[in-house]
Design an enzyme around this catalytic site. Structure first.
Site, PDB file in Angstrom:
ATOM      1  CG  MET A 103     -11.417   3.450   2.090  1.00 29.22           C
ATOM      2  SD  MET A 103      -9.805   3.348   2.879  1.00 29.22           S
ATOM      3  CE  MET A 103      -8.756   3.438   1.431  1.00 29.22           C
TER       4      MET A 103
ATOM      5  N   GLY B 117      -9.244   4.103   6.942  1.00 30.04           N
ATOM      6  CA  GLY B 117      -8.929   5.517   7.144  1.00 30.04           C
ATOM      7  C   GLY B 117      -7.460   5.786   7.405  1.00 30.04           C
ATOM      8  CG  PHE B 118      -6.157   6.705  10.120  1.00 28.16           C
ATOM      9  CD1 PHE B 118      -5.646   7.983   9.900  1.00 28.16           C
ATOM     10  CD2 PHE B 118      -7.465   6.572  10.550  1.00 28.16           C
ATOM     11  CE1 PHE B 118      -6.442   9.102  10.119  1.00 28.16           C
ATOM     12  CE2 PHE B 118      -8.266   7.687  10.769  1.00 28.16           C
ATOM     13  CZ  PHE B 118      -7.757   8.964  10.550  1.00 28.16           C
ATOM     14  N   GLY B 119      -3.267   3.965   7.921  1.00 29.23           N
ATOM     15  CA  GLY B 119      -2.344   2.836   7.942  1.00 29.23           C
ATOM     16  C   GLY B 119      -1.907   2.576   9.378  1.00 29.23           C
ATOM     17  N   GLY B 120      -1.248   1.450   9.572  1.00 30.29           N
ATOM     18  CA  GLY B 120      -0.614   1.172  10.853  1.00 30.29           C
ATOM     19  C   GLY B 120      -1.532   0.748  11.987  1.00 30.29           C
TER      20      GLY B 120
ATOM     21  CB  SER C 101      -0.913   0.014   1.227  1.00 27.70           C
ATOM     22  OG  SER C 101      -1.515   1.287   1.318  1.00 27.70           O
TER      23      SER C 101
ATOM     24  CG  HIS D   8      -3.953  -1.403  -1.734  1.00 27.59           C
ATOM     25  ND1 HIS D   8      -5.061  -2.140  -2.085  1.00 27.59           N
ATOM     26  CD2 HIS D   8      -4.341  -0.604  -0.717  1.00 27.59           C
ATOM     27  CE1 HIS D   8      -6.081  -1.803  -1.296  1.00 27.59           C
ATOM     28  NE2 HIS D   8      -5.675  -0.866  -0.461  1.00 27.59           N
TER      29      HIS D   8
ATOM     30  CG  MET E 221     -12.175  -2.708   4.692  1.00 31.52           C
ATOM     31  SD  MET E 221     -10.601  -2.323   3.886  1.00 31.52           S
ATOM     32  CE  MET E 221      -9.702  -1.493   5.208  1.00 31.52           C
TER      33      MET E 221
ATOM     34  N   GLY F 246       0.829  -2.184   4.143  1.00 31.97           N
ATOM     35  CA  GLY F 246       1.414  -0.846   4.059  1.00 31.97           C
ATOM     36  C   GLY F 246       2.576  -0.708   5.010  1.00 31.97           C
ATOM     37  CB  SER F 247       2.747   0.131   8.626  1.00 35.53           C
ATOM     38  OG  SER F 247       1.762  -0.791   9.020  1.00 35.53           O
TER      39      SER F 247
ATOM     40  CG  HIS G 133      -9.360   0.321  -0.661  1.00 34.60           C
ATOM     41  ND1 HIS G 133      -8.801   0.088   0.581  1.00 34.60           N
ATOM     42  CD2 HIS G 133     -10.706   0.321  -0.465  1.00 34.60           C
ATOM     43  CE1 HIS G 133      -9.767  -0.037   1.481  1.00 34.60           C
ATOM     44  NE2 HIS G 133     -10.928   0.106   0.875  1.00 34.60           N
TER      45      HIS G 133
ATOM     46  CG  MET H  75      -8.385   7.301   2.399  1.00 40.55           C
ATOM     47  SD  MET H  75      -7.619   7.256   4.016  1.00 40.55           S
ATOM     48  CE  MET H  75      -6.743   5.679   3.949  1.00 40.55           C
TER      49      MET H  75
ATOM     50  CG  ASP I 281      -6.540  -2.796   2.945  1.00 41.24           C
ATOM     51  OD1 ASP I 281      -5.498  -2.592   3.584  1.00 41.24           O
ATOM     52  OD2 ASP I 281      -7.101  -1.933   2.231  1.00 41.24           O
ATOM     53  N   GLY I 282      -5.464  -4.363   6.017  1.00 34.69           N
ATOM     54  CA  GLY I 282      -5.411  -3.727   7.331  1.00 34.69           C
ATOM     55  C   GLY I 282      -4.695  -4.583   8.352  1.00 34.69           C
TER      56      GLY I 282
ATOM     57  CG  ASP J 297      -5.190   2.552   0.827  1.00 31.21           C
ATOM     58  OD1 ASP J 297      -6.158   1.782   0.694  1.00 31.21           O
ATOM     59  OD2 ASP J 297      -4.079   2.196   1.264  1.00 31.21           O
TER      60      ASP J 297
HETATM   61  C1  DX5 Z   1      -6.597   1.480   5.510  1.00 30.11           C
HETATM   62  C2  DX5 Z   1      -6.157   1.256   4.087  1.00 30.11           C
HETATM   63  C3  DX5 Z   1      -5.055   0.292   3.973  1.00 30.11           C
HETATM   64  C4  DX5 Z   1      -3.766   0.729   4.649  1.00 30.11           C
HETATM   65  C5  DX5 Z   1      -3.189  -0.510   5.241  1.00 30.11           C
HETATM   66  O1  DX5 Z   1      -7.713   2.269   5.532  1.00 30.11           O
HETATM   67  O2  DX5 Z   1      -7.220   0.757   3.301  1.00 30.11           O
HETATM   68  O3  DX5 Z   1      -4.793  -0.121   2.638  1.00 30.11           O
HETATM   69  O4  DX5 Z   1      -2.828   1.302   3.787  1.00 30.11           O
HETATM   70  O5  DX5 Z   1      -2.133  -0.155   6.049  1.00 30.11           O
HETATM   71  P1  DX5 Z   1      -1.465  -1.193   7.053  1.00 30.11           P
HETATM   72  O6  DX5 Z   1      -0.986  -2.361   6.237  1.00 30.11           O
HETATM   73  O7  DX5 Z   1      -0.368  -0.403   7.676  1.00 30.11           O
HETATM   74  O8  DX5 Z   1      -2.548  -1.595   8.029  1.00 30.11           O
HETATM   75 ZN    ZN Z   2      -6.665  -0.116   1.293  1.00 30.73          ZN
END
Ligand code: DX5
Ligand code: ZN
Length: 220
Positions: A67, A141-144, A7, A32, A136, A196-197, A65, A36, A174-175, A34
């Site tokens: 959102m 909304g957020f990574g990590g 991501s 990927h 999901m 992602g992270s 993706h 938003m 995802d997540g 994201d």
């Molecule tokens: C969250 C995103 C994810 C995000 C995942 O809302 O849809 O794609 O980048 O990040 P990680 O892998 O760090 O949870």
């Molecule tokens: Zn995503």
């Protein structure tokens, strides 16, 4: 077949080309992206400009993706920018079937994403129109964030639904996907993993891609 989709949300945007090159070198299957809108989720990220930039940086499929509210407004601009998969949230539109159809007609693959609290049953009604189901494993909304353990049984149930209907749709999660959680998601029946992270936060993003793939195998 296991697909790893890093991501871009967690990439270093000041060095995007380098980060993309690293995960491509590591054997990433998709990128990927994201999107938003600050309305469907309380965060604002990328649009067609980012998709077009990534399209110039790599030949990998761009797994977009959304959102966002009113996802129908983005089909044409994202198709033109070079998106390969267009995944929107079931919670964001009252006209899922029509939108899936419009997405396919635009030449992209059509995906449906479900928030953690959204029941799976709606996918059965549109199963022939869907190329990808995204479960999901965090609230978007957020990574990590941390993987929500209940996602594992939801993946299992989604796998059963797809198999029962003879669907070959991708089953993506995802997540919170990391070395510690990817095995359970894979064993439950997911075949496509967004991270992602775990990838861009590691000391060696190129090596983390095959490492995640290896962790899937280790669980079997
Ligand atoms: C969250 C995103 C994810 C995000 C995942 O809302 O849809 O794609 O980048 O990040 P990680 O892998 O760090 O949870
Ligand atoms: Zn995503």
């Amino acid at each position: 077949m296991i697909r790893i989709a890093p991501s871009i949300l967690s990439a270093d945007l000041a060095h995007l080309a380098d980060d993309v090159a690293r995960v491509v070198e590591g054997g990433a299957d998709w990128l990927h992206v994201d999107v938003m809108d600050g309305r469907f989720v309380p965060n604002l990220t990328f649009g067609a400009g980012m998709i077009a930039a990534l399209r110039r940086l790599s030949d990998l499929p761009l797994d977009v993706h959304l959102m966002v509210e009113e996802p129908e407004n983005y089909v044409e601009p994202f198709a033109d920018a070079g998106a390969s998969l267009f995944t929107f949230h079931t919670e964001a539109t009252a006209h899922m079937q029509r939108l899936l159809d419009v997405v396919r007609k635009s030449g992209m693959k059509a995906g449906l994403a479900l928030n953690p609290a959204t029941p799976l049953n709606c996918i059965e009604e549109v199963i022939d129109d869907v190329d990808l189901v995204l479960i999901m494993s965090v609230n978007p909304g957020f990574g990590g964030q941390s993987y929500i353990p209940a996602a594992t049984s939801k993946i299992m149930r989604a796998r059963r639904i797809l198999d029962q209907h003879g669907s070959t749709a991708y089953l993506e999660v995802d997540g919170g996907i990391s070395r510690d959680t990817i095995g359970a998601a894979h064993a439950a029946g997911a075949d496509t993993f967004v991270a992602g992270s775990a990838i861009f936060g590691s000391s060696d993003p190129a090596m983390e891609v095959p490492e995640l793939r290896r962790r899937c195998m280790a669980e079997v």
